[in-house]
Scaffold this motif. Structure first.
Motif, PDB file in Angstrom:
ATOM      1  N   VAL A  78     -31.293  -7.601  84.346  1.00  0.00           N
ATOM      2  CA  VAL A  78     -31.030  -9.113  84.388  1.00  0.00           C
ATOM      3  C   VAL A  78     -29.553  -9.428  84.324  1.00  0.00           C
ATOM      4  O   VAL A  78     -28.874  -8.701  84.469  1.00  0.00           O
ATOM      5  N   TYR A 131     -35.348 -11.507  80.220  1.00  0.00           N
ATOM      6  CA  TYR A 131     -34.053 -12.054  80.484  1.00  0.00           C
ATOM      7  C   TYR A 131     -33.427 -12.710  79.306  1.00  0.00           C
ATOM      8  O   TYR A 131     -32.807 -13.634  79.068  1.00  0.00           O
ATOM      9  N   TYR A 152     -32.508 -16.292  82.154  1.00  0.00           N
ATOM     10  CA  TYR A 152     -33.591 -16.591  83.079  1.00  0.00           C
ATOM     11  C   TYR A 152     -33.243 -17.453  84.192  1.00  0.00           C
ATOM     12  O   TYR A 152     -33.801 -17.427  85.248  1.00  0.00           O
TER      13      TYR A 152
END
Lengths: 121, 106
Positions: free
Chosen positions: A105, B32, B92
């Motif tokens: 991420v 995330y 995210y």
């Protein structure tokens, strides 16, 4: 070793434009899946994400401040510049330059030391 | 914008304690989720990314878990240098947002 350092005025007057420069080393902003951005923190308060510029020139801004913010990069100088127009006393904060990368991420893996900007007449 | 809510906002603990901080997102952010530690007068440092991955150089007493909307940071065996403020942050989608912080005090 990645380092980032913020530079710019410590005091600005209301309505003026703030220009902050982040000078970095240890990486290239042409490498994929990296970016440089800015986060601020008013005294005694939480962190607030402002803007990002990615290796592919994509720019992202905090919606509530988007009309006032511009982020640019100069890969030859290893610099990223943030400009914020129409400064107000509520914009008084420590401004941090950040390095972000996408590994699983997106995350912030390096921070500058921060620079305190005071908005006052 | 996705809102991040941390709890508690502050806690008192002793050296050796197990400490748990929670972070809740206003919508699903999958994994995330990142955690940072900030000491007074210093820039934050990354502890955990992608909900549970330990950043290089971070002691293994720090761990993270969760997915979707609910996440946890655990410190197993609090050390004197762990007294600090902890922030969760989602990546995210932009705008990235942070929780309001959890101050861990002696």
């Amino acid at each position: 070793q990645i380092t980032l350092k913020e530079s710019g005025p410590t005091l600005v007057k209301p309505t003026q434009t703030l220009t902050l420069t982040c000078t970095f080393s240890g990486f290239s902003l042409t490498s994929s899946r990296v970016g440089v951005g800015w986060i601020r923190q008013p005294p005694g308060k939480a962190l607030e994400w402002l803007a990002l510029i990615y290796w592919d020139d994509d720019e992202r801004y905090r919606p509530s401040l988007e009309r006032r913010l511009t982020i640019t990069k100069d890969t030859s100088k290893n610099q990223v510049v943030l400009t914020m127009t129409n400064m107000d006393p509520v914009d008084t904060a420590t401004y941090y330059c950040i390095h972000v990368k996408q590994s699983y991420v997106w995350h912030i893996d390096y921070w500058g030391q921060g620079t305190l900007v005071t908005v006052s007449s | 914008d996705i809102q991040m809510t941390q709890s508690p906002s502050s806690l008192s603990a002793s050296v050796g304690d197990r400490v748990t901080i929670t972070c809740r997102a206003s919508q699903s952010i999958r994994n995330y989720l990142n955690w940072y530690q900030q000491k007074p007068g210093k820039a934050p440092t990354l502890l955990i990314y992608a909900s549970s991955l330990l950043q290089s150089g971070v002691p293994s007493r720090f761990s993270g878990s969760g997915s979707g909307t609910d996440f946890t940071l655990t410190i197993s065996g609090l050390q004197p240098e762990d007294f600090a403020t902890y922030y969760c942050q989602h990546s995210y989608s932009t705008p990235w947002t942070f929780g309001q912080g959890t101050k861990v005090e002696i």
